[in-house]
Scaffold this motif. Structure first.
Motif, PDB file in Angstrom:
ATOM      1  N   ARG A 158      16.243  34.296  46.634  1.00 11.54           N
ATOM      2  CA  ARG A 158      16.805  34.524  45.305  1.00 11.54           C
ATOM      3  C   ARG A 158      18.256  34.075  45.234  1.00 11.54           C
ATOM      4  NH1 ARG A 158      18.807  39.430  43.456  1.00 11.54           N
ATOM      5  NH2 ARG A 158      17.644  40.569  45.057  1.00 11.54           N
ATOM      6  N   LEU A 159      19.021  34.351  46.299  1.00  9.63           N
ATOM      7  CA  LEU A 159      20.444  33.984  46.311  1.00  9.63           C
ATOM      8  C   LEU A 159      20.673  32.571  46.839  1.00  9.63           C
ATOM      9  CD1 LEU A 159      22.013  37.307  47.675  1.00  9.63           C
ATOM     10  CD2 LEU A 159      21.713  36.605  45.298  1.00  9.63           C
ATOM     11  N   ARG A 160      19.610  31.955  47.349  1.00 11.03           N
ATOM     12  CA  ARG A 160      19.732  30.639  47.989  1.00 11.03           C
ATOM     13  C   ARG A 160      20.796  30.682  49.088  1.00 11.03           C
ATOM     14  NH1 ARG A 160      19.338  26.505  42.739  1.00 11.03           N
ATOM     15  NH2 ARG A 160      17.279  27.232  42.037  1.00 11.03           N
ATOM     16  N   ASP A 161      20.674  31.687  49.907  1.00 12.19           N
ATOM     17  CA  ASP A 161      21.653  31.963  50.963  1.00 12.19           C
ATOM     18  C   ASP A 161      20.885  32.179  52.266  1.00 12.19           C
ATOM     19  OD1 ASP A 161      23.616  32.946  52.689  1.00 12.19           O
ATOM     20  OD2 ASP A 161      24.620  34.095  51.113  1.00 12.19           O
ATOM     21  N   SER A 162      20.967  31.220  53.168  1.00 16.41           N
ATOM     22  CA  SER A 162      20.218  31.294  54.423  1.00 16.41           C
ATOM     23  C   SER A 162      20.994  31.994  55.537  1.00 16.41           C
ATOM     24  CB  SER A 162      19.833  29.892  54.891  1.00 16.41           C
ATOM     25  OG  SER A 162      21.008  29.113  55.128  1.00 16.41           O
ATOM     26  N   ARG A 163      22.214  32.443  55.243  1.00 17.51           N
ATOM     27  CA  ARG A 163      23.052  33.041  56.286  1.00 17.51           C
ATOM     28  C   ARG A 163      23.036  34.573  56.187  1.00 17.51           C
ATOM     29  NH1 ARG A 163      26.094  28.901  58.632  1.00 17.51           N
ATOM     30  NH2 ARG A 163      27.734  30.273  59.407  1.00 17.51           N
ATOM     31  N   ILE A 164      21.861  35.130  55.951  1.00 15.29           N
ATOM     32  CA  ILE A 164      21.682  36.582  55.883  1.00 15.29           C
ATOM     33  C   ILE A 164      20.664  36.993  56.937  1.00 15.29           C
ATOM     34  CG2 ILE A 164      21.069  38.567  54.454  1.00 15.29           C
ATOM     35  CD1 ILE A 164      21.713  36.914  51.988  1.00 15.29           C
ATOM     36  N   LEU A 165      21.049  37.910  57.809  1.00 16.90           N
ATOM     37  CA  LEU A 165      20.193  38.430  58.872  1.00 16.90           C
ATOM     38  C   LEU A 165      19.933  39.914  58.629  1.00 16.90           C
ATOM     39  CD1 LEU A 165      22.178  36.878  61.875  1.00 16.90           C
ATOM     40  CD2 LEU A 165      20.302  35.816  60.586  1.00 16.90           C
ATOM     41  N   PHE A 166      19.014  40.472  59.404  1.00 16.84           N
ATOM     42  CA  PHE A 166      18.758  41.913  59.328  1.00 16.84           C
ATOM     43  C   PHE A 166      18.688  42.479  60.733  1.00 16.84           C
ATOM     44  CE2 PHE A 166      15.773  45.520  59.502  1.00 16.84           C
ATOM     45  CZ  PHE A 166      16.477  46.410  58.694  1.00 16.84           C
ATOM     46  N   SER A 167      19.370  43.611  60.952  1.00 21.58           N
ATOM     47  CA  SER A 167      19.351  44.261  62.259  1.00 21.58           C
ATOM     48  C   SER A 167      19.194  45.764  62.062  1.00 21.58           C
ATOM     49  CB  SER A 167      20.638  43.967  63.038  1.00 21.58           C
ATOM     50  OG  SER A 167      20.645  44.631  64.285  1.00 21.58           O
ATOM     51  N   TYR A 197      34.831  36.122  49.355  1.00 28.74           N
ATOM     52  CA  TYR A 197      35.955  35.892  50.263  1.00 28.74           C
ATOM     53  C   TYR A 197      35.560  35.161  51.551  1.00 28.74           C
ATOM     54  CZ  TYR A 197      38.082  39.384  47.232  1.00 28.74           C
ATOM     55  OH  TYR A 197      38.553  40.079  46.131  1.00 28.74           O
ATOM     56  N   ALA A 198      34.275  35.183  51.892  1.00 35.14           N
ATOM     57  CA  ALA A 198      33.838  34.561  53.152  1.00 35.14           C
ATOM     58  C   ALA A 198      32.511  33.859  52.933  1.00 35.14           C
ATOM     59  CB  ALA A 198      33.718  35.625  54.246  1.00 35.14           C
ATOM     60  N   PRO A 199      32.528  32.713  52.268  1.00 33.55           N
ATOM     61  CA  PRO A 199      31.270  32.036  51.910  1.00 33.55           C
ATOM     62  C   PRO A 199      30.447  31.585  53.107  1.00 33.55           C
ATOM     63  CG  PRO A 199      33.187  30.659  51.392  1.00 33.55           C
ATOM     64  CD  PRO A 199      33.712  32.009  51.719  1.00 33.55           C
ATOM     65  N   GLU A 200      31.061  31.419  54.291  1.00 31.42           N
ATOM     66  CA  GLU A 200      30.325  30.931  55.460  1.00 31.42           C
ATOM     67  C   GLU A 200      30.016  32.019  56.483  1.00 31.42           C
ATOM     68  OE1 GLU A 200      29.127  27.839  55.702  1.00 31.42           O
ATOM     69  OE2 GLU A 200      29.900  27.615  53.654  1.00 31.42           O
ATOM     70  N   ALA A 201      30.418  33.249  56.210  1.00 36.28           N
ATOM     71  CA  ALA A 201      30.174  34.319  57.189  1.00 36.28           C
ATOM     72  C   ALA A 201      28.683  34.607  57.320  1.00 36.28           C
ATOM     73  CB  ALA A 201      30.901  35.593  56.759  1.00 36.28           C
ATOM     74  N   TRP A 202      28.283  35.007  58.521  1.00 30.85           N
ATOM     75  CA  TRP A 202      26.915  35.502  58.707  1.00 30.85           C
ATOM     76  C   TRP A 202      26.875  36.955  58.259  1.00 30.85           C
ATOM     77  CZ3 TRP A 202      22.796  32.594  59.572  1.00 30.85           C
ATOM     78  CH2 TRP A 202      22.989  31.323  60.115  1.00 30.85           C
ATOM     79  N   ILE A 203      25.996  37.241  57.343  1.00 30.70           N
ATOM     80  CA  ILE A 203      25.837  38.610  56.852  1.00 30.70           C
ATOM     81  C   ILE A 203      24.699  39.272  57.609  1.00 30.70           C
ATOM     82  CG2 ILE A 203      25.146  40.009  54.858  1.00 30.70           C
ATOM     83  CD1 ILE A 203      26.534  37.941  53.073  1.00 30.70           C
ATOM     84  N   VAL A 204      24.961  40.471  58.140  1.00 31.45           N
ATOM     85  CA  VAL A 204      23.937  41.229  58.865  1.00 31.45           C
ATOM     86  C   VAL A 204      23.709  42.540  58.124  1.00 31.45           C
ATOM     87  CG1 VAL A 204      23.240  42.269  61.039  1.00 31.45           C
ATOM     88  CG2 VAL A 204      24.699  40.230  61.048  1.00 31.45           C
ATOM     89  N   ILE A 205      22.538  42.685  57.537  1.00 27.17           N
ATOM     90  CA  ILE A 205      22.205  43.929  56.841  1.00 27.17           C
ATOM     91  C   ILE A 205      21.752  44.958  57.863  1.00 27.17           C
ATOM     92  CG2 ILE A 205      20.689  45.018  55.144  1.00 27.17           C
ATOM     93  CD1 ILE A 205      20.443  42.295  53.763  1.00 27.17           C
ATOM     94  N   LYS A 206      22.406  46.128  57.858  1.00 29.78           N
ATOM     95  CA  LYS A 206      21.973  47.242  58.701  1.00 29.78           C
ATOM     96  C   LYS A 206      21.484  48.419  57.866  1.00 29.78           C
ATOM     97  CE  LYS A 206      23.507  47.037  63.415  1.00 29.78           C
ATOM     98  NZ  LYS A 206      22.185  47.458  63.870  1.00 29.78           N
ATOM     99  N   SER A 207      21.641  48.347  56.562  1.00 29.52           N
ATOM    100  CA  SER A 207      21.064  49.368  55.689  1.00 29.52           C
ATOM    101  C   SER A 207      19.544  49.302  55.794  1.00 29.52           C
ATOM    102  CB  SER A 207      21.483  49.113  54.236  1.00 29.52           C
ATOM    103  OG  SER A 207      22.886  49.071  54.103  1.00 29.52           O
ATOM    104  N   THR A 208      18.890  50.440  55.609  1.00 26.81           N
ATOM    105  CA  THR A 208      17.424  50.445  55.623  1.00 26.81           C
ATOM    106  C   THR A 208      16.903  49.886  54.303  1.00 26.81           C
ATOM    107  OG1 THR A 208      17.499  52.413  57.020  1.00 26.81           O
ATOM    108  CG2 THR A 208      15.399  51.863  56.039  1.00 26.81           C
TER     109      THR A 208
END
Length: 414
Positions: free
Chosen positions: A135-144, A112-123
């Motif tokens: 693996r996903l070829r997705d550079s818009r994934i961050l971790f916090s 639903y949001a192909p351009e959104a920045w994804i921020v993982i907060k799960s451990t």
């Protein structure tokens, strides 16, 4: 700004409410009962600040743009940031966190949001986010990472010790997005925090934008150090008990050293809860082919402590024929509704393995038994039927039977 949050546990719900003060936040969950409770301004978890925030929203004292939902299309469509705060339990067979919920959430976001920045907060394991990007070829994934206490999750978001966001340091867009996300968290914090003076002389909330893998390591190493503190003072208590010494006097003397201080120094049956058991084991697994002694010793020390506590309890009822051992509360600590990996359950299993009868006082359980042990919700009945009452954390409700209570909660605090 529209922000989506996947998961309404301690992490997801607290960060959703924090951000909803200044943004449009859609909190997605797969459990209808939780979404329904949130829609009625009722917190599905035990956290006073969360309950107060929800009620203040209803009264208009603290307006929030907060919308709980079961619909991923509603949550994700048009979102600029999507925060993943789904559970990642440690799988002992694989020596790895179960990250399937994180990947399922990311797949839904991208639908639903192909351009959104994804921020993982799960451990997650160290190195996971970078591997996922590749693996996903997705550079818009961050971790916090989050640094929250159970029962005080929103308070800790309002008063953060530091804000850490991981992004590839050679990706200017990702680094900029990480700084923006950090500022969103700062914006929602208590304004008083901007005037505080930090130990290094700086003011305000420390913000660190570091590499993805470094951010993941910060989380696991921080929690493992806290586990080390708990294990250390538990082993001090084990030594003092075994040598008939006054544990409290020793701890007080040790902790007057300003380099040691008095944090995480109250003896217990072992560390437990959502984070410390799984994070220490995951960090140990990440040490594959890396020399170490200390990390493995922390994990082993927690098992040894439970063995010692169980033996102490069994020894105290040795002269009683067919003793009944009462377990007072299954929760990890006071003010929490979390049973997961609570140390007292480990002690309980060891006692039952010796063939002794165990009953449980846990008013939040609606089942007649817990793993074969009778559950009693009437405290007076529980006290009457127990020959010894085992309590990881003291409660004043036990004052009238203090002579038959076994606890190592010397300082009456978590």
């Amino acid at each position: 700004m529209k922000i989506a949050v996947a998961g309404t546990g301690y992490v997801g719900l607290s960060v959703a409410l924090l951000l909803a003060q200044h943004n449009e936040v859609h909190a997605l969950d797969i459990v209808p009962e939780k979404v329904s409770m949130l829609g009625k301004a009722i917190s599905p978890i035990v956290d006073k600040e969360i309950s107060d925030f929800l009620q203040a929203n209803v009264s208009g004292d603290r307006p929030l743009n907060f919308q709980p939902t079961l619909d991923p299309a509603q949550a994700y469509t048009g979102a600029e940031y999507a925060i993943i705060a789904t559970p990642t339990n440690y799988d002992p067979k694989k020596n790895y966190f179960d990250t399937s919920s994180v990947e399922a959430a990311i797949e839904a976001v991208r639908r639903y949001a192909p351009e959104a920045w994804i921020v993982i907060k799960s451990t997650i394991p160290v190195g996971y986010t970078q591997q996922l990007q590749e693996r996903l070829r997705d550079s818009r994934i961050l971790f916090s990472p989050e640094f929250l206490r159970e029962g005080h999750a929103l308070f800790d978001n309002l008063h953060p010790s530091r804000i850490v966001v991981g992004a590839p340091q050679d990706d200017e867009q990702a680094v900029a997005a990480a700084h923006t996300f950090a500022e969103l968290l700062v914006q929602g914090a208590d304004p008083q925090e901007m005037r505080r003076v930090n130990p290094d002389g700086t003011t305000g909330i420390p913000e660190l934008v570091v590499g993805l893998t470094e951010a993941e390591a910060i989380k696991l190493f921080a929690n493992t150090y806290l586990a080390l503190r708990v294990a250390y003072f538990n082993e001090l208590d084990t030594y003092a008990e075994s040598r008939c010494l006054d544990t409290q006097s020793i701890i007080n003397g040790v902790c007057l050293d300003p380099r040691i201080r008095s944090d995480y120094n109250n003896p217990s049956f072992g560390y437990g809860g959502y984070c410390l058991p799984k994070d220490t084991k995951q960090l140990l697994a990440n040490y594959d082919k890396v020399p170490q002694n200390l990390i493995g010793a922390i994990v082993e020390a927690n098992r040894t402590r439970k063995d010692f506590i169980a033996d102490e309890i069994i020894d105290r009822v040795a002269d009683i024929k067919n003793p009944v051992i009462g377990i007072y509360r299954l929760t990890m600590k006071s003010g929490s509704d979390n049973f997961r990996q609570s140390a007292i359950q480990g002690v309980m299993k060891r006692i039952k393995a010796k063939g002794l009868t165990v009953i449980v006082y846990e008013p939040t359980l609606n089942t007649p038994d817990f793993f074969g042990s009778k559950v009693i919700r009437d405290l007076t009945q529980f006290k009457r039927e127990s020959d010894i009452v085992v309590a990881n954390r003291w409660n004043d409700d036990l004052g009238d039977i203090s002579g038959k209570v076994f606890t190592r909660d010397l300082f009456r605090c978590d």
